[in-house]
Design an enzyme around this catalytic site. Structure first.
Site, PDB file in Angstrom:
ATOM      1  N   LYS A 123       0.841  -1.191   0.000  1.00 53.21           N
ATOM      2  CA  LYS A 123       0.000   0.000   0.000  1.00 53.21           C
ATOM      3  C   LYS A 123       0.879   1.245   0.000  1.00 53.21           C
ATOM      4  CE  LYS A 123      -3.916  -1.919  -0.182  1.00 53.21           C
ATOM      5  NZ  LYS A 123      -4.896  -1.633  -1.236  1.00 53.21           N
TER       6      LYS A 123
ATOM      7  N   ASP B  60       0.048  -0.006  -4.635  1.00 54.70           N
ATOM      8  CA  ASP B  60      -1.374   0.337  -4.759  1.00 54.70           C
ATOM      9  C   ASP B  60      -1.638   1.600  -3.958  1.00 54.70           C
ATOM     10  OD1 ASP B  60      -4.113   0.476  -4.845  1.00 54.70           O
ATOM     11  OD2 ASP B  60      -4.479  -1.503  -3.968  1.00 54.70           O
TER      12      ASP B  60
ATOM     13  N   GLU C 204      -0.989   0.358  -9.036  1.00 51.12           N
ATOM     14  CA  GLU C 204      -2.450   0.195  -9.016  1.00 51.12           C
ATOM     15  C   GLU C 204      -3.140   1.453  -8.497  1.00 51.12           C
ATOM     16  OE1 GLU C 204      -3.592  -3.624  -7.504  1.00 51.12           O
ATOM     17  OE2 GLU C 204      -5.349  -2.844  -6.457  1.00 51.12           O
TER      18      GLU C 204
ATOM     19  N   GLU D  16     -11.032  -1.660  -9.910  1.00 53.87           N
ATOM     20  CA  GLU D  16     -11.873  -2.191  -8.840  1.00 53.87           C
ATOM     21  C   GLU D  16     -13.043  -1.264  -8.534  1.00 53.87           C
ATOM     22  OE1 GLU D  16      -8.412  -1.832  -6.031  1.00 53.87           O
ATOM     23  OE2 GLU D  16      -9.992  -1.400  -4.605  1.00 53.87           O
TER      24      GLU D  16
ATOM     25  N   ASP E  34     -13.812  -6.315  -9.983  1.00 53.99           N
ATOM     26  CA  ASP E  34     -14.171  -7.163  -8.842  1.00 53.99           C
ATOM     27  C   ASP E  34     -15.470  -7.873  -9.204  1.00 53.99           C
ATOM     28  OD1 ASP E  34     -15.300  -8.133  -6.337  1.00 53.99           O
ATOM     29  OD2 ASP E  34     -13.701  -6.987  -5.369  1.00 53.99           O
TER      30      ASP E  34
ATOM     31  N   HIS F  46      -9.676  -8.036  -9.025  1.00 56.34           N
ATOM     32  CA  HIS F  46      -9.619  -7.509  -7.661  1.00 56.34           C
ATOM     33  C   HIS F  46     -10.446  -8.437  -6.776  1.00 56.34           C
ATOM     34  CE1 HIS F  46     -11.317  -4.944  -4.357  1.00 56.34           C
ATOM     35  NE2 HIS F  46     -10.055  -4.592  -4.275  1.00 56.34           N
TER      36      HIS F  46
ATOM     37  N   GLU G 198      -5.578 -12.198  -6.560  1.00 57.60           N
ATOM     38  CA  GLU G 198      -5.285 -11.363  -5.395  1.00 57.60           C
ATOM     39  C   GLU G 198      -5.738 -12.127  -4.155  1.00 57.60           C
ATOM     40  OE1 GLU G 198      -7.179  -7.453  -5.213  1.00 57.60           O
ATOM     41  OE2 GLU G 198      -5.736  -6.915  -3.645  1.00 57.60           O
TER      42      GLU G 198
HETATM   43 CA    CA Z   1      -6.571  -2.107  -4.807  1.00 59.55          CA
END
Ligand code: CA
Length: 380
Positions: free
Chosen positions: A166, A194, A220, A246, A269, A296, A330
């Site tokens: 992250k 991300d 991302e 996503e 997703d 996702h 993921e």
């Molecule tokens: Ca993400």
């Protein structure tokens, strides 16, 4: 066969310690599951991504359109509900609700015919997928480069081929975190970043340029999902592949992503973008445009199972060859007490690989005791 009941399950669990991404802290995890019953005794399960307390009433409101319909008619039902709500819900909660319903109907369809969903989608190209570890969030206290490096090294020991970090906490902060993680995992393990759209194009490009020497597999959600121009600016400026999607919905939402080449990798997703029916179409579009599709996945075992069924049928990223690049799953490694508890048999990885369930429908069985344990009681 007719649909006889539609039920929603809002579940919630507190976390032992909170964690943060670029835009918020989590102290609990929620889930919204959809259960659809038929008059011949079959039960299908789906899941909606998004705010559980908001998707549940939307599914409840759609139930009257489902009762007495043939659950095998997934396409007809999808098109009817979408058309009825087109003026009000081309993205967001309406499509998230429709996604959970669609997944549950495909589960019923597979159980009705006694085959896994991937058989109904045309047959599996693979029976397992490689997973990457999503984790490396921020915690309360401690020095992020230290605890992130330690966590990342653990994923390598577990057998994961790649990890996702992250970012979006400020460029200097992101740089030190990414360098520490790269150092900890060595040159052979993949590293993705991300930002959860915490940056604008200027900041995303600055971060990306300074990270290009760290061999980043993808960047991302560098910028907000509705700003495709910003995506194109970032993509044009960096050698790092750009991922996102996503927060995008239906093939119609992804159309502009594809036609304007805003992304190198799309990440719909399945519990949000329109379910199995719609994500199959989005995947076909991605393949047509030569854009990679890596889903996702952030939900419970139901969302993981639905994603795996579709992944079984995805074409390879690079053309068929002796060693093509395969789509990757993921696999969220953060604390989620509900994720596996609702399954009778957990969907876990072995050395970073996840077997695609081959039982009927989604290939999973639900542990109803867990639903009761995590259920959010409706106020009297
Ligand atoms: Ca993400």
């Amino acid at each position: 066969m007719k649909i006889s009941a539609v039920r929603t399950h809002i579940l919630e669990a507190s976390l032992s310690q909170p964690f943060a991404y670029s835009r918020a802290w989590y102290s609990s995890r929620t889930a919204m599951l959809v259960e659809i019953e038929t008059d011949d005794g079959l039960t299908g399960w789906g899941e909606c991504y998004g705010p559980a307390r908001m998707t549940a009433p939307v599914v409840d409101a759609m139930a009257r359109w489902l009762i007495d319909q043939n659950p095998l008619h997934t396409e007809k039902i999808w098109q009817q509900i979408y058309a009825d709500l087109r003026d009000h819900g081309q993205k967001g909660l309406i499509i998230e609700a429709l996604s959970g319903i669609d997944i549950a109907l495909w589960d019923i369809k597979g159980k009705h015919f006694g085959v896994p969903v991937y058989d109904l989608l045309g047959g599996p190209l693979r029976n397992s997928v490689r997973a990457y570890a999503t984790g490396l969030y921020r915690r309360e206290g401690g020095n992020p480069p230290d605890y992130l490096a330690e966590e990342a090294a653990g994923y390598v020991r577990d057998g994961f081929h790649a990890v996702k970090l992250k970012v979006g906490f400020g460029i200097a902060d992101d740089l030190s975190a990414a360098r520490a993680v790269r150092e900890a995992i060595g040159p052979q393990t993949g590293l993705m970043i991300d930002a959860n759209h915490a940056y604008d194009a200027v900041a995303a490009i600055e971060l990306g340029r300074r990270l290009e020497t760290l061999d980043i597999s993808w960047f991302e959600e560098p910028v907000p999902p509705e700003d495709l121009d910003a995506y194109r600016r970032v993509k044009a400026a960096l050698s790092i592949p750009i991922a996102g999607g996503e927060c995008e919905f239906t093939r119609l939402g992804f159309r502009d992503v594809f036609t304007t080449r805003a992304l190198d990798i799309v990440q719909p997703d399945i519990c949000a973008a329109g379910g199995i029916s719609e994500c199959k179409k989005i995947a076909d579009m991605a393949a047509t445009f030569g854009i990679r599709y890596n889903p996702h996945v952030w939900g419970t075992g139901i969302g993981i199972a639905a994603s795996l069924q579709l992944m079984a049928t995805l074409p390879t990223h690079t053309p068929t060859s002796l060693s093509p690049l395969e789509p990757v799953l993921e696999l969220d490694q953060t604390e989620h007490p509900i994720r596996q508890a609702i399954l009778k048999t957990p969907l876990t990885h072995l050395s970073g690989a996840v077997k695609i369930p081959d039982g009927p429908g989604l290939g999973i069985e639900i542990n109803r005791d867990a639903l009761d344990a995590f259920r959010v009681r409706k106020a009297a």
